[in-house]
Design an enzyme around this catalytic site. Structure first.
Site, PDB file in Angstrom:
ATOM      1  N   HIS A 224     -11.124   7.270   4.376  1.00  0.00           N
ATOM      2  CA  HIS A 224     -10.622   8.588   4.982  1.00  0.00           C
ATOM      3  C   HIS A 224     -11.239   9.750   4.267  1.00  0.00           C
ATOM      4  O   HIS A 224     -11.816   9.128   3.421  1.00  0.00           O
ATOM      5  CB  HIS A 224      -9.212   8.710   3.817  1.00  0.00           C
ATOM      6  CG  HIS A 224      -8.239   7.492   4.511  1.00  0.00           C
ATOM      7  ND1 HIS A 224      -7.974   6.566   3.760  1.00  0.00           N
ATOM      8  CD2 HIS A 224      -7.288   7.417   5.563  1.00  0.00           C
ATOM      9  CE1 HIS A 224      -6.156   6.040   4.710  1.00  0.00           C
ATOM     10  NE2 HIS A 224      -6.700   6.063   5.544  1.00  0.00           N
TER      11      HIS A 224
ATOM     12  N   ARG B 178      -9.723   5.941  10.686  1.00  0.00           N
ATOM     13  CA  ARG B 178      -8.593   5.358  10.556  1.00  0.00           C
ATOM     14  C   ARG B 178      -7.901   6.503  11.919  1.00  0.00           C
ATOM     15  O   ARG B 178      -7.774   6.232  12.924  1.00  0.00           O
ATOM     16  CB  ARG B 178      -7.878   6.244   8.848  1.00  0.00           C
ATOM     17  CG  ARG B 178      -8.935   4.893   8.276  1.00  0.00           C
ATOM     18  CD  ARG B 178      -8.109   3.569   8.357  1.00  0.00           C
ATOM     19  NE  ARG B 178      -8.749   2.401   7.309  1.00  0.00           N
ATOM     20  CZ  ARG B 178      -7.479   2.175   6.548  1.00  0.00           C
ATOM     21  NH1 ARG B 178      -6.981   2.866   5.953  1.00  0.00           N
ATOM     22  NH2 ARG B 178      -8.075   1.583   6.054  1.00  0.00           N
TER      23      ARG B 178
ATOM     24  N   CYS C 128      -5.050   9.368  -3.196  1.00  0.00           N
ATOM     25  CA  CYS C 128      -4.136   8.405  -2.366  1.00  0.00           C
ATOM     26  C   CYS C 128      -3.025   8.556  -3.061  1.00  0.00           C
ATOM     27  O   CYS C 128      -2.086   8.646  -1.904  1.00  0.00           O
ATOM     28  CB  CYS C 128      -4.914   7.373  -2.212  1.00  0.00           C
ATOM     29  SG  CYS C 128      -6.858   7.139  -1.635  1.00  0.00           S
TER      30      CYS C 128
ATOM     31  N   ASP D 201       0.443  -1.191  -0.137  1.00  0.00           N
ATOM     32  CA  ASP D 201      -0.076  -0.475  -0.601  1.00  0.00           C
ATOM     33  C   ASP D 201       0.701   0.995  -0.024  1.00  0.00           C
ATOM     34  O   ASP D 201       0.236   2.764   0.117  1.00  0.00           O
ATOM     35  CB  ASP D 201      -1.155  -0.200   1.404  1.00  0.00           C
ATOM     36  CG  ASP D 201      -1.925  -0.821   1.221  1.00  0.00           C
ATOM     37  OD1 ASP D 201      -2.652  -0.588  -0.518  1.00  0.00           O
ATOM     38  OD2 ASP D 201      -2.860  -1.009   2.078  1.00  0.00           O
TER      39      ASP D 201
HETATM   40  N1  ARG Z   1      -5.548  -0.343   0.469  1.00  0.00           N
HETATM   41  C1  ARG Z   1      -4.916   1.551   1.718  1.00  0.00           C
HETATM   42  C2  ARG Z   1      -5.600   1.534   3.363  1.00  0.00           C
HETATM   43  O1  ARG Z   1      -6.893   1.320   3.031  1.00  0.00           O
HETATM   44  C3  ARG Z   1      -5.443   3.021  -0.006  1.00  0.00           C
HETATM   45  C4  ARG Z   1      -5.296   4.112   0.895  1.00  0.00           C
HETATM   46  C5  ARG Z   1      -5.865   4.542  -0.187  1.00  0.00           C
HETATM   47  N2  ARG Z   1      -5.199   6.007   0.672  1.00  0.00           N
HETATM   48  C6  ARG Z   1      -6.265   6.998   0.840  1.00  0.00           C
HETATM   49  N3  ARG Z   1      -5.724   8.362   0.919  1.00  0.00           N
HETATM   50  N4  ARG Z   1      -7.258   7.006   1.210  1.00  0.00           N
HETATM   51  O2  ARG Z   1      -5.071   1.965   3.811  1.00  0.00           O
END
Ligand code: ARG
Length: 281
Positions: free
Chosen positions: A171, A142, A265, A71
């Site tokens: 996010h 998160r 992202c 990631d």
């Molecule tokens: N697979 C990553 C996660 O779930 C994707 C992150 C995406 N990043 C973002 N800035 N939305 O952490």
């Protein structure tokens, strides 16, 4: 060139090539490890994104990908950066924890002032978006709400906490994008009722995205004030942006979408100190 490059602000972005990109674990609803991932295609799409930025006149910095961190391509999560000060991420899930020291090293090596080990979980610009002289801050999935205080103390900017309620938009940058000059776009249903009221109060002229726009990751966009780079599948939002006088630039992010990511992202914005003041003027 499929698009003309209208002059927006000249920006500097940090990106990480998806050399080791994969979906091997699931930490958001988009990630299905049983579905095949084409790392070569992800690389080609990412490369096209990088070229798009270069064609728009932006400057790209690169961080080396680390094997075993699938990631790491999602550079936005690595830190929050305003001026010379970087608040490095502290990831929610252990699968991504080792990305933090890699980003820390990059910022140290590139002359940034790096804050002490962050006390609370935060996923960088995934949840912190600078809008003028205020920091819009996501929480709910998160970034820890307590991190919002930490960011406020570090930057001395008002932090507006916004609560995300839909796990598909985990996010802030999956549900809201800064367009520039006090203008934003967002998907109201991704936020708690109180946060929706806050957004309406602060941004009565915002562009409101619908569910399809949001599911296409149309809000996972990067704007220089004129050009808005976003996933090309967000066709409706692209039209709406055009009607509002923006120059939308669609890119194919299908492979990265399998991990729950897209344009923003993959893009860590390095924001000069003066930008907060300039954006507010
Ligand atoms: N697979 C990553 C996660 O779930 C994707 C992150 C995406 N990043 C973002 N800035 N939305 O952490």
């Amino acid at each position: 060139m499929p698009y003309d490059s209208s002059p927006g602000a000249r920006c500097q972005y940090l990106m990480c090539p998806p050399e080791y990109f994969d979906v091997r674990y699931s930490i958001n609803p988009w990630m299905d490890p049983s579905k095949p991932v084409d790392t070569g295609l992800a690389m080609a799409q990412w490369e096209r994104l990088r070229e798009t930025y270069l064609a728009l006149g932006h400057q790209i910095e690169l961080i080396d990908p680390v094997p075993g961190l699938p990631d790491m391509v999602f550079a936005a999560n690595g830190a929050t950066v305003i001026g010379n000060r970087a608040l490095i991420a502290r990831y929610r899930y252990p699968q991504r924890a080792a990305e933090a020291p890699a980003y820390r090293d990059w910022f140290l090596a590139n002359g940034f002032q790096v804050s002490d080990e962050p006390r609370f979980i935060n996923e960088g610009q995934g949840d912190y978006l600078l809008e003028g002289e205020r920091l819009l801050a996501g929480t709910g999935f998160r970034t820890d709400r307590l991190s919002h205080d930490e960011a406020q103390e570090l930057y001395g900017l008002p932090v507006v906490s916004l609560t995300l309620v839909n796990p598909s938009f985990y996010h802030l940058d999956t549900a809201l994008a800064i367009l520039g000059k006090g203008h934003i776009m967002y998907y109201p249903e991704a936020f708690s009722v109180g946060s929706q009221q806050v957004l309406r109060r602060l941004y009565p002229d915002a562009i409101l995205a619908n569910r399809r726009d949001a599911e296409a990751f149309g809000l996972n966009a990067v704007s220089d004030g004129v050009n808005v780079v976003l996933p090309q599948v967000a066709t409706h939002l692209i039209e709406v942006l055009r009607e509002h006088g923006y120059h939308p630039v669609g890119v194919d992010m299908s492979e990265l979408h399998k991990s729950g990511g897209a344009v923003k992202c993959c893009t860590l914005e390095l924001v000069p100190e003066t930008a907060a003041a300039a954006a507010a003027a």
